[in-house]
Motif scaffolding. Structure first.
Motif, PDB file in Angstrom:
ATOM      1  N   VAL A 120       1.075  -1.330  -0.058  1.00  0.00           N
ATOM      2  CA  VAL A 120      -0.389  -0.284  -0.023  1.00  0.00           C
ATOM      3  C   VAL A 120       1.293   1.214   0.232  1.00  0.00           C
ATOM      4  O   VAL A 120       1.797   1.366   0.792  1.00  0.00           O
ATOM      5  CB  VAL A 120      -0.930   0.196   1.429  1.00  0.00           C
ATOM      6  CG1 VAL A 120      -1.600   1.175   1.114  1.00  0.00           C
ATOM      7  CG2 VAL A 120      -1.799  -1.335   1.322  1.00  0.00           C
ATOM      8  N   SER A 143      -4.429   2.692  -6.129  1.00  0.00           N
ATOM      9  CA  SER A 143      -3.747   1.723  -5.801  1.00  0.00           C
ATOM     10  C   SER A 143      -2.678   0.972  -6.643  1.00  0.00           C
ATOM     11  O   SER A 143      -2.214   1.820  -7.365  1.00  0.00           O
ATOM     12  CB  SER A 143      -5.303   0.560  -6.378  1.00  0.00           C
ATOM     13  OG  SER A 143      -6.187   0.287  -6.458  1.00  0.00           O
ATOM     14  N   THR A 144      -1.933   0.217  -6.284  1.00  0.00           N
ATOM     15  CA  THR A 144      -0.544   0.067  -6.453  1.00  0.00           C
ATOM     16  C   THR A 144      -0.791  -1.286  -7.015  1.00  0.00           C
ATOM     17  O   THR A 144      -1.564  -2.006  -7.267  1.00  0.00           O
ATOM     18  CB  THR A 144       0.376  -0.123  -5.203  1.00  0.00           C
ATOM     19  OG1 THR A 144      -0.716  -1.730  -4.272  1.00  0.00           O
ATOM     20  CG2 THR A 144       0.580   0.771  -3.679  1.00  0.00           C
ATOM     21  N   GLN A 147      -2.336  -3.945  -4.734  1.00  0.00           N
ATOM     22  CA  GLN A 147      -3.349  -3.803  -4.981  1.00  0.00           C
ATOM     23  C   GLN A 147      -4.421  -4.466  -5.913  1.00  0.00           C
ATOM     24  O   GLN A 147      -5.579  -5.798  -5.946  1.00  0.00           O
ATOM     25  CB  GLN A 147      -3.904  -2.251  -4.309  1.00  0.00           C
ATOM     26  CG  GLN A 147      -3.222  -2.025  -2.441  1.00  0.00           C
ATOM     27  CD  GLN A 147      -3.679  -0.767  -2.726  1.00  0.00           C
ATOM     28  OE1 GLN A 147      -2.468  -0.165  -2.512  1.00  0.00           O
ATOM     29  NE2 GLN A 147      -5.052  -0.587  -2.079  1.00  0.00           N
ATOM     30  N   VAL A 168      -6.844  -4.499   0.539  1.00  0.00           N
ATOM     31  CA  VAL A 168      -5.367  -3.882   1.395  1.00  0.00           C
ATOM     32  C   VAL A 168      -5.738  -4.782   2.295  1.00  0.00           C
ATOM     33  O   VAL A 168      -3.559  -5.445   2.400  1.00  0.00           O
ATOM     34  CB  VAL A 168      -6.187  -2.690   2.505  1.00  0.00           C
ATOM     35  CG1 VAL A 168      -4.347  -2.290   3.651  1.00  0.00           C
ATOM     36  CG2 VAL A 168      -6.138  -2.078   1.040  1.00  0.00           C
TER      37      VAL A 168
END
Length: 605
Positions: A120, A143-144, A147, A168
């Motif tokens: 995150v 968002s990564t 994610q 998450v």
């Protein structure tokens, strides 16, 4: 003091300091007890919250080994992909197998802090929040990649706080379970990239015809631009949007230092998507898949090589389109169909089932059953030949009446006696009825038509000679193949081989069967050549080629046909309207014969 107490007197009050020391433990204990209770309830609440987030999460191991629908890929005869369905996967690749700029492109456009965050990215979330507030709308997500991977692997696409919180949780688990390189590998092998392609190798093969191992820089940028909207941005759905997105990715790579700005500009100019030559081959692909479950009952992924000739398919599409949008539009023609078939084997080389597959998937070459008009007359002639007549036998072309029915001859001026060849060449109705009667009536002619693959239904009276039964274009083309190949009935087929890697395993083709004698086939072929050289089909003639065929026109020009052959090619054309609206003076010898000519002329000899 003790004595005073014994006499019932009140004791002296303790000193103020002593009283203060007695109350202190009571106050601190109360706050301590409150803290302990709150921490216990807080822990319970946190546990309940955590339980509510994870109780319905899938087992990570099962999600990482996700099941999928078996993939089907259909290829044209030259190996070009024409259709895919199911979930298409390519090879599972490691980072060392792909060009370095492929993961670099992904990180540059999707998650530039991927290597430094813990699943995150608070900085990214804050930056996205500020950008969205400033813009007044959602223009950037926080968002990564981890994610996104959690969402794609484990979760539904619902937009809710609970689903986001679960995302998450799963992202943190993924970061704990895998290294950064492993996460990239999972992502690249499992991300959906549009058109049924999962993973970069499947997408590279589908869109560019290469393995992901051999992607160029701009191709890698285009693929890594797809996760944002794979159905809308992929090269098949929208080449222009895919190109714009690829350029965005290239410039993002330049901003991160993965490439130079000069490289980004140069690669953007090199973008060149392969031309989709069989753009409407969807009708053929649908037809080719009709009996796959019976042919491959327990198969998993399939790659099937078909009989479709991509060049001939593109040619047939282009010529039909030119006819419908040119002279056809002026004559009230809105639909058409074309089939090109190999006369010796039954292999279908091209199939166009209408004006536009995108607008209508109904296959007018296979599923539409219409009156064939005079294209039925060769079957009547074959019945007569088998009943003792000759192609040079003569019949009267004078008017006749059967009960309340009197067939007409249009503008034909009666000659008295004409040969069977002339009857076919000029499509003389009264003479054709007499040939039918000499063949033994409707039953033998219907039997011949059914023997050659026409399913009907047919009227059981003399009107059948004028093509008042029903047939599909594909049935007629396959039946005429027997006149062209010496009397063998062929079964139209679409699949020629299965492919495993680069190896092709041929599939058995339906064997041709003797349907008439060679002499009868030669006689009818000679008569059908006369149709083109001096009869109603002269518009189909191609200089330097021997061409045979037959025109067909139904009442009020509702249907117009030309079914013909030259060499190994049998080509069938139908023009009309779906609702049966009459065309403006369109007969089989006009636009259909010209369309046949235009297709045949462009085919190799």
């Amino acid at each position: 003091m003790g004595r005073a107490a014994s006499r019932g007197e009140l004791p002296e009050a303790p000193p103020p300091r002593a009283a203060g020391r007695a109350r202190a433990p009571v106050g601190w204990g109360r706050w301590l007890r409150r803290g302990i209770v709150l921490s216990i309830w807080g822990s319970i609440a946190a546990a309940v919250l955590a339980l509510s987030l994870v109780w319905d999460l899938p087992a990570p191991e099962k999600a990482l080994a996700a099941t999928r629908r078996p993939a089907l890929t259909l290829e044209a005869s030259n190996g070009q992909t024409i259709s895919t369905s199911g979930d298409l996967y390519g090879d599972t690749l490691r980072l060392r197998d792909v060009p370095r700029f492929l993961p670099a492109a992904l990180i540059s456009i999707e998650d530039r802090r991927f290597r430094s965050h813990f699943g995150v990215d608070p900085v990214g979330l804050l930056r996205a929040a500020v950008t969205n507030v400033t813009s007044g709308r959602v223009v950037q997500g926080g968002s990564t990649l981890t994610q996104q991977l959690a969402k794609n692997l484990f979760l539904s696409p619902d937009r809710s706080f609970r689903r986001k919180a679960q995302e998450v949780v799963m992202a943190l688990w993924l970061e704990h379970r895998f290294t950064k390189d492993q996460l990239l590998e999972i992502y690249l092998n499992r991300v959906y990239l549009g058109a049924g392609a999962w993973g970069v190798d499947a997408a590279a093969r589908m869109y560019f015809g290469v393995s992901a191992r051999n992607l160029t820089l701009w191709q890698a940028a285009m693929l890594m631009g797809l996760p944002k909207a794979p159905s809308r941005l992929n090269p098949r759905a929208n080449p222009e949007a895919a190109t714009r997105r690829a350029k965005e990715v290239l410039h993002a790579m330049a901003e991160t230092g993965a490439i130079t700005e000069e490289q980004a500009t140069r690669e953007g100019e090199r973008i060149s998507l392969p031309r989709q030559s069989a753009r409407n081959a969807g009708w053929f692909a649908d037809w080719a898949q009709d009996d796959l479950a019976a042919q491959f009952p327990e198969a998993g992924d399939l790659i099937l090589r078909t009989t479709l000739d991509a060049r001939v398919q593109a040619l047939a599409e282009a010529r039909l389109e030119a006819t419908l949008h040119g002279p056809g539009e002026k004559a009230g023609v809105t639909q058409g169909a074309v089939v090109v078939l190999d006369a010796t084997s039954g292999a279908v080389r091209a199939m166009v089932g209408g004006a536009s597959y995108r607008e209508s998937q109904f296959n007018r070459a296979v599923d539409a059953r219409r009156q064939p008009g005079s294209a039925f007359k060769p079957f009547v002639v074959l019945a007569a030949l088998e009943n003792g007549m000759s192609i040079d036998s003569t019949v009267s072309d004078e008017p006749l009446t059967l009960g309340n029915w009197s067939p007409g001859n249009g503008h034909w001026v009666s000659r008295g006696e004409i040969t069977v060849t002339d009857m076919l060449a000029h499509s003389i109705n009264t003479a054709a009825v007499r040939v039918l009667l000499r063949a033994g009536g409707p039953a033998p002619a219907i039997a011949v038509a059914e023997r050659l693959g026409l399913a009907g239904p047919f009227p059981r009276d003399a009107t059948v000679v004028l093509g008042t039964g029903q047939a599909s274009l594909l049935e007629l083309v396959a039946a005429y193949a027997a006149f062209a190949n010496g009397g063998l009935r062929v079964t139209p087929y679409a699949l020629s081989a299965t492919r495993e890697g680069t190896a092709l395993r041929p599939l058995p083709a339906p064997p041709p069967e003797r349907a008439m004698s060679e002499d009868d086939a030669f006689a009818i072929r000679r008569a059908l050549e006369a149709v083109v050289t001096r009869g109603t089909g002269r518009a189909a003639a191609v200089p330097g080629r021997i061409v045979g065929g037959k025109t067909g026109t139904t009442q009020d020009s509702r249907d117009a046909w030309f079914i013909g052959f030259s060499g190994r090619n049998v080509i069938g054309v139908w023009l009309g309207n779906d609702d049966g609206t009459p065309m403006d003076n369109v007969g089989g010898g006009t636009l259909p014969a010209r369309l046949f000519h235009d297709i045949l002329e462009a085919l190799p000899r």
